[in-house]
Design a protein around this motif. Structure first.
Motif: not given
Lengths: 576, 576
Positions: B188-192, B196, B219-220, B222-223, B225-228, B247
């Motif tokens: 998730v945090i590496h935009s797979d 995602v 920030n990881d 954050n990413a 959680v922000a992903a949903g 968060r």
């Protein structure tokens, strides 16, 4: 040719946005916007937190250390989530939704839940459609509850008569959250299939149902809540509110123009109860919007009444968002909308900046311009042609039989039963009052008398007449009454103060007869001017010349009301 | 011929039920059931309230004074809403859902949210379907989160490989609440895009997404959680939990068989944080379910650790219900399900009666009988035929090359890197370990060595092998290893302890190789007997003979794991 987006295409489009969000959140790409050095209200941990707030794709992506294409230093300020109004009839502002949005944006409101009850009573489902179009893509997110009581009572002659099936297709609209205030609590607790089927249908769509049941207690309250009514905004005392909260209803603490319950209910803003509480205004009139504010005014007042600031702020944003399942707003956290309010401090509570989806929409009171939503020509035309009533003359108001007299009460909207009269007697402040059915050209005119209004000459007429919005007129003589009503019709709706056949003041309300096409400040000026003219013509100081009239036709408030069929005694439920 | 119900017919059916509810709530008709003189937990006003609780149509209709067709006097007792387990893999109980339901009903659980991750790794979407059918209409409401990581890692050879599209149609099922724990936080945090897109699709269906991200920070986090990703159940320390809660993630405080975080997280059970907290077990093994209990055990323990009882109870029911948008449960209020637990008092917390939808389902530990859900013959057959592996012989396990040695750690599931070996040496506790791919007859067998397991003779094999559920075997000689694996296959799955070619103990798990068709008590007896036999054969006391093995094939836990392709070093991400 436009090609319908496939499901795979939709997921891919959303995926690309999401991947951008992740790239920014993780710090690999710059944010669109960063609020640097923010002190912000964390509604989850109930405290102030500190850090940069980063935004991308209109969403908050993270709090911590971030850099952005645009950076706004908010050192020393406090950042709050944008406010939500949990229940309003947007029409009460007398302006179109864009004007309303401009006004409330300046006060930090980024989402409102409106019940288009007023316009729907005039235009039926076209009224819902009109408001949906008029609010599309505004920088204040306008969500809808579908009117549950059109007409408000069986005695009303309104522009439409809507059963559950008439409103059903609107539940699929992405901005419809449920069924609006079920005012007919008597019907619910007495198993009225028509009103209960509306609740059942909203539940079948997994939607919310708002309530309206002042003073309901005991097993009747159980029945109303068990039927599926999830909230109430009519609590004016604490015991009433706690009884409803204990039964699982969410409490919308109302502080608007016509009704103000915050002082009575402020004890709810504590750890024990706040999770179930939110704020609403119900009605906000132009001067009130311009002078006092909106949800910000409620928060500020709550704090001044002793509420803990973070508790009050949760009620102003997060709790309403959760109730309405708007789970992407009402908090400052990753994935939430970039809806922010920047204030100076909790004591002064001055709103400095307002952001909607990461766009600066208000800078120290100056609201950024934004597009006017396009409305279908059919609907615009329909909204401007809602008066279907023949030209009237003095004869239409002449009557020899005795009629009931509505007694005005200073500062209240209730009336007393002031006996009977068979003629106008200005010296004794006995004036004639009439309601003219205006939707369907039925020719129905209900006549009666009114005492305590104070008018000494001419007539006052308005097409804001809760809830069916027929025309109401009060006069010192029949000729001026006819002239005032004719002028209201000519304007396609509005408020008219008139003397000797000539208007001395007018507030045109050409959208369904209840909203203006003009800016809020203009409408407010015209309204204040008309009020002054009405007072000049003798209207009593304790009476709002127009708002009080607007309620004299609502046959649910004691004691006497004037309807299109004559004077009605609410206590005995009889025409008199 | 069955006729499809029309929308009008559906509304009318629901209306008639609702009118009955209203008649009972208002006192005009008798309730089906009344709990007389109840003292009950009110999760809205956060206090104990008193009164009769009336039920009709399976719903609570009111609290106050009521009479019922059936009345149960609960004077002196405390009535609570039925409990919810916010996250469990139901398969971990090793029994079918009906047996599981019987076990947890006795402990006051009336709703569980299951992630059928285990069976889906074996059977693919047929596994989801099987569990949906096996839980239909049980007196414990079983809701589903769709497995997000099948296979759990790219290194796994599981029975299926599911992308977002493969699970998409399940979101329409009325008992599916969203996407289960997104374990691939790195992805998730590496935009797979693959992982995602699963989140994006669940959001597109307006569903929840659960998380699994131990120790993620900054920030990881954050990413992620922000992903949903809306929740986490992997917090084992308070700071981690508070960072996630701040968060916006909901915190599922986990206290199960394999992982126990309550003691660390009990400070969350306070006014400041509790709104965002709930309880879950994640995994509950047979003896743990039978001896300790379920959510009741967590509540009891939380109270003993100092949590205020009503606060702990909110986490045990209401908060999970709100998170999952199951808004008709988790509270005692009109319109809510008649799911109750009657206990003696908060200190002893003995569960006396359990009601589901107003039906008494457990009376002082005796669970009422209920129907077994019918499962499609195709699915039953499919679940009992999941082993596709040829008969093995000792030769399949013979190998002359040196292989990595997994070092067991007493009381832990992590391993150490214990060097290399090229042969079994029982005296030095160097045993052979193998994983046999069993889904697709690939013939893949991964070989390695293990130290610290302690077995002195024979072999131990199991088809519970997280998360792909291949067959894992440890042996003192290759012939017994082959025999143990063959016996597991013959059983269609299970646990086998074997010596000199003859099983000394067996736990058949013929449903997908991970669940039994037998009653919970029988499974527990067989399992305890098998454990005793394994210890008798020398397995070290600090090692759970089967559970520890089950984790040795999960290539995400350091240091060394055994896969179908050989020994894998998790730290260096290489086969060694």
């Amino acid at each position: 040719m436009s090609v319908k987006e496939s499901y795979a295409g939709k997921i891919n489009r959303k995926l690309n946005k999401k991947l951008h969000v992740i790239e920014v959140a993780s710090g690999r790409e710059k944010a669109d916007l960063v609020l640097k050095n923010a002190t912000y209200v964390n509604v989850f941990s109930n405290e102030l937190c500190h850090g940069d707030i980063a935004v991308a794709e209109g969403l908050i992506v993270g709090m911590g250390e971030y850099s952005g294409i645009e950076e706004v230093d908010v050192t020393g300020k406090i950042v709050l989530p944008g406010f939500l109004d949990a229940h309003i009839h947007l029409e009460s502002s007398l302006v179109n939704p864009k004007e309303f949005a401009k006004a409330v944006l300046a006060h930090g409101t980024t989402t409102v839940i409106t019940d288009p009850h007023e316009i729907t009573n005039v235009m039926g489902t076209d009224g819902i459609e009109y408001m949906l179009q008029a609010t599309e893509d505004l920088p204040v997110d306008v969500r809808f509850m579908l009117p549950s009581c059109v007409p408000a009572t069986p005695l009303d002659e309104s522009g439409a008569n809507l059963d559950y099936r008439a409103i059903d297709s609107f539940y699929d609209h992405p901005r419809v959250q449920g069924l609006a205030e079920v005012m007919n609590s008597y019907g619910v607790i007495h198993s009225d299939a028509e009103v209960v089927s509306k609740i059942v249908a909203s539940q079948a769509h997994h939607k919310k149902i708002d309530g309206h049941a002042p003073g309901l207690v005991g097993n009747d309250l159980n029945a109303y809540v068990a039927a599926g009514v999830y909230s109430d905004h009519e609590c004016s005392d604490l015991d009433d509110a706690i009884a409803k909260l204990q039964r699982g209803q969410f409490i919308m603490i109302r502080e608007g123009t016509a009704a103000r319950n915050l002082e009575a209910l402020v004890p709810l803003l504590c750890d024990k109860y706040v999770e179930r509480c939110m704020f609403c205004t119900d009605d906000k009139h132009p001067s009130d919007l311009l002078e006092k504010g909106h949800i910000d005014y409620i928060v500020k007042k709550a704090i001044s009444l002793g509420a803990e600031p973070i508790t009050a702020i949760k009620a102003a944003c997060h709790n309403a968002a959760r109730y309405f399942l708007l789970n992407n707003r009402g908090a400052i956290a990753p994935g939430y909308l970039g809806d922010f309010v920047v204030i100076d401090n909790f004591d002064d509570f001055n709103i400095e900046l307002v952001f909607k989806r990461g766009e600066l929409m208000c800078d120290h009171g100056v609201v950024a311009d934004f597009d006017t939503p396009e409305i279908d020509a059919y609907l615009v035309n329909r909204a401007h042609n809602t008066f279907h009533v023949k030209e009237l003359s003095a004869d239409d108001f002449i009557d020899v039989r005795p009629r009931g007299v509505l007694g005005m009460v200073s500062g209240e909207i209730i009336t007393t039963d002031a006996g009977y009269s068979d003629k106008i007697d200005v010296a004794k402040d006995i004036l004639k009052i009439a309601v003219i059915e205006r939707h369907k050209n039925t020719g129905h005119i209900g006549l009666g008398y009114i005492k305590g209004y104070g008018l000494k000459s001419g007539a006052v007429a308005t097409s804001i007449t809760h809830d069916s919005h027929n025309i109401i007129v009060v006069g010192t003589n029949e000729a001026d009454m006819a002239a005032a009503v004719n002028r209201v019709v000519e304007l396609n709706g509005g408020i008219v103060v008139l003397k000797d056949g000539v208007p001395t003041a007018e507030v045109p309300l050409a959208v369904a007869g209840i909203m203006s096409d003009e800016p809020l400040t203009t409408v407010n000026e015209k309204l204040e001017y008309a009020k002054a003219k009405a007072y000049e013509a003798g209207v009593s100081k304790g009476i709002d010349p127009f708002m009080t009239l607007s309620f004299t036709a609502l046959p649910v408030i004691p004691a006497l009301r004037i309807t299109t069929r004559g004077v009605f005694d609410v206590n005995s439920q009889q025409y008199i």
